[in-house]
Motif scaffolding. Sequence first.
Motif, short mmCIF file in Angstrom:
data_model
loop_
_atom_site.label_atom_id
_atom_site.label_comp_id
_atom_site.label_asym_id
_atom_site.label_seq_id
_atom_site.Cartn_x
_atom_site.Cartn_y
_atom_site.Cartn_z
N LYS A 210 -51.99 53.64 15.42
CA LYS A 210 -52.31 52.37 14.77
C LYS A 210 -52.86 52.62 13.38
O LYS A 210 -53.67 53.53 13.16
CB LYS A 210 -53.35 51.59 15.59
CG LYS A 210 -53.67 50.21 15.01
CD LYS A 210 -54.88 49.59 15.68
CE LYS A 210 -56.18 50.18 15.16
NZ LYS A 210 -56.46 49.79 13.77
N ASN A 226 -47.62 48.36 8.35
CA ASN A 226 -48.64 48.77 9.32
C ASN A 226 -47.97 49.45 10.50
O ASN A 226 -46.75 49.59 10.56
CB ASN A 226 -49.46 47.56 9.78
CG ASN A 226 -48.64 46.61 10.64
OD1 ASN A 226 -47.47 46.34 10.36
ND2 ASN A 226 -49.25 46.08 11.68
N HIS A 228 -48.34 49.88 14.97
CA HIS A 228 -49.00 49.65 16.25
C HIS A 228 -48.00 50.06 17.33
O HIS A 228 -47.13 49.29 17.72
CB HIS A 228 -49.42 48.19 16.41
CG HIS A 228 -50.37 47.97 17.56
ND1 HIS A 228 -49.95 47.90 18.87
CD2 HIS A 228 -51.72 47.82 17.58
CE1 HIS A 228 -50.99 47.72 19.65
NE2 HIS A 228 -52.09 47.66 18.91
N LYS A 230 -47.41 52.33 21.07
CA LYS A 230 -47.95 53.01 22.25
C LYS A 230 -46.79 53.38 23.16
O LYS A 230 -45.78 52.68 23.25
CB LYS A 230 -48.97 52.14 22.98
CG LYS A 230 -48.48 50.75 23.35
CD LYS A 230 -49.61 49.90 23.89
CE LYS A 230 -49.13 48.48 24.17
NZ LYS A 230 -50.23 47.61 24.65
N ARG A 254 -43.64 48.89 20.50
CA ARG A 254 -43.99 48.87 19.07
C ARG A 254 -43.97 47.44 18.57
O ARG A 254 -43.01 46.70 18.80
CB ARG A 254 -43.01 49.73 18.26
CG ARG A 254 -43.39 49.89 16.80
CD ARG A 254 -42.51 50.91 16.12
NE ARG A 254 -43.00 51.23 14.78
CZ ARG A 254 -42.35 50.90 13.65
NH1 ARG A 254 -41.18 50.29 13.71
NH2 ARG A 254 -42.86 51.23 12.48
N THR A 256 -45.13 45.48 14.95
CA THR A 256 -45.70 45.59 13.60
C THR A 256 -45.36 44.35 12.78
O THR A 256 -44.54 43.53 13.18
CB THR A 256 -45.16 46.83 12.87
OG1 THR A 256 -43.81 46.60 12.45
CG2 THR A 256 -45.20 48.06 13.77
#
Length: 748
Positions: A210, A226, A228, A230, A254, A256
């Motif tokens: 992140k 950006n 993000h 996992k 994902r 973003t």
Amino acid sequence: MKITAILLATSALALGTPAFAQSAQQSQNAGQSDDADRGVGDIIVTANRIETTAQDTPIALNVYTGADLADSGINSVRDLSSIDPSLNVSSSNSSAYIAVRGIASTDVTELGDPSVPVARDGFFTNRAYSINTSMYDVARVEVLKGPQGTLQGRNSTGGLVSIVTNRPKFKNEVSASFEYGNYDTTNADAAVNLALSDNFALRASGVFLKHDGYRRQVGVMKSADNEHFKSGRIQARFAKDGFDLWVSYQRDDRDTDGEAVLKNTLGAPQPSFDPLPAFRSDSPTRTVLKGERIRWEASYSGLGNLNLIYSGGWDKQRFDLTLDATGPNYPANRQYLNTQAPTTWNHEVRISNEKTSKLFIQAGYFRFTEDNALVAGLYNREMTGAFAPGQPLSFAPNADQSFRYGIAFDFAVKTKSDAIFAQADYDLSEQLQLSAGARYTWDNKSRTGNSRLVLPALAFPLCANGFPAPGTCPPFPIVNSGNGETKESKPTWHLGLNWRPESGRLIYAKYDRGYKSGGFNSNGSVAATPYGAEQVDAFEIGTKNTLMGNALQLNFAAFYFNYKGYQAQQSTCPTCSTGVFNVGSARVLGLEGQLNARVAENTKLYVNSTLLDTKFGDNIIVRNGNNQNVDISKNQLPNAPHFTASMGFEQGVPLGDHLLSFRADGKYSSSFYFSAFNLSQIRSPSYFLGNLSASIEPNAGGWKLQAYVRNVFNKNVLSFAEQNFNGFSDNYQFQPPRTYGVRASVNF
């Protein structure tokens, strides 16, 4: 002539180092006991589908261990381009395409196939938006250069990026790391390996990445670029009596805000990027990728001197892309919406004898299928200007074209590829080896569905009122078939000669025929237009030298590629959408050099460079997005800088039972173009990206603490540029700015 002279000089160097190698071998024999302390190390790779050391593999390659990648902050395939001189990764609207030695496929649509595919544990996927989802708990990444299609799957005319993850081991171990940096960067990963018996083991790993947006925007969105992401992976392995079974399941998520795009007037001079001007945002953007995949491999070595391997996998992705498509020529805030849901299957059966045999043979069958559903289009949001609510033209008939599609696509795409292959290595003598291989591939690609145009919502709101002339702009939807199909089959082959005059020295020469399947285009206003296969003949000579007790590795390669039916982008009107077409011939001439050295016990140095001379053939006319014919003859190939180099220096300072290390590294690239038109507006200037880090760890291992600064000089380096004739803008995207932080890791 200049590069020809360099190639000749390199060949002379490759053939003229016996005395140096001999003295190095004497040194190696004299000091063999401390090789492990003095050497730079050699990594086991599977570039030829069997385990060999990188220095004894007759393929030009760069290989990075998981520890190398972690120390360099490499979390994705896209990041690899910051350390690998032969690799160029262009990030386009949350998708990415890879160029190796100047060869790339820029078609990232639902019909595109990569020229440099990415294999995850031997599993191939086509979609460019999913290539960045497996770079954690990694054993190594191999970047193979040149056509690899005989043994390494389909369409790999430029090369291959092979990601090999850590598999379950028959011992217990735990590793974890945590990183924090500017832009509120918070990265964490962990892996747990459990040996439940001598024959059965489990491994679980996961990652969380992140950071806030690198680029600030003005308007609807406040930031972009950006991250993000996992992902989690669980694996199981059973091995007994020559039988080895491995199964892996992975799930990715994902979400973003999308990538920041700097827009400039179409055709205007490239703006200054120092400093970057404001990024304008008129419509919301977002990128969401969710996926899951299962991979497996079963091998059996109990068939005498034969080994049988079956590997396969299933992959399902869901990709939702929302881009800001607002432009000056239509009075509405707009979005480009794209949803895809590909399901991919891979199967491969391979049989081989023992690799130590005088005649070593590998043969097999490969099958690839992909079913993809696409729903996409250009979508109007709020009307603006004179057509905005309450404004003068908002009251005209048919003027409100808000919240509807100007053009929409609804397609189902099926891709199928089957191949048989074989390769044999025969020892002509103790020093000389002949290698020959062939592959025959059958490709089938089909698409069904329709495109739907509503010209008032696409071109001009009032055109349905008989403007500019009666009947020129029907108010009803225009539906066009997007159906198309292409079938083709091609042989490819490999021929090589490998000479090992003494231990630690390899000289190889090889010829490879590469093949990339064709396809078809449809821009929404006309029927599908097919394009044919791309073919490359690649010639290469190289040498790999391990000298001075493995304190020095010195490698060179010279190569020549001849392309026929080169697949490049051009535009078709009236919608002026880009597509892929066979534009003619092209050639690539290049030289690569690599030096890895352990100068002293705690001092390491590496230099890795690539020199390219690329050129299209004669009499190549391509239509641009303005419906103009342009002569690109003799133009430089896209994504092909003339010179790139990566270099690094590491110095360790012993502190009792600990080692304090300082590292400086970087990459230089000369300028290059993002399209075959070689326009100055979409040209990447030359750049140098430098990185610094310091770390401390105990000599016995167990933990490590690192502080880093990447892109030290805060350079604004392009990651992609294009001319957008629908939005009437030149678009620019950028690599990350300066980042810094700390990273702590443990393993036991």
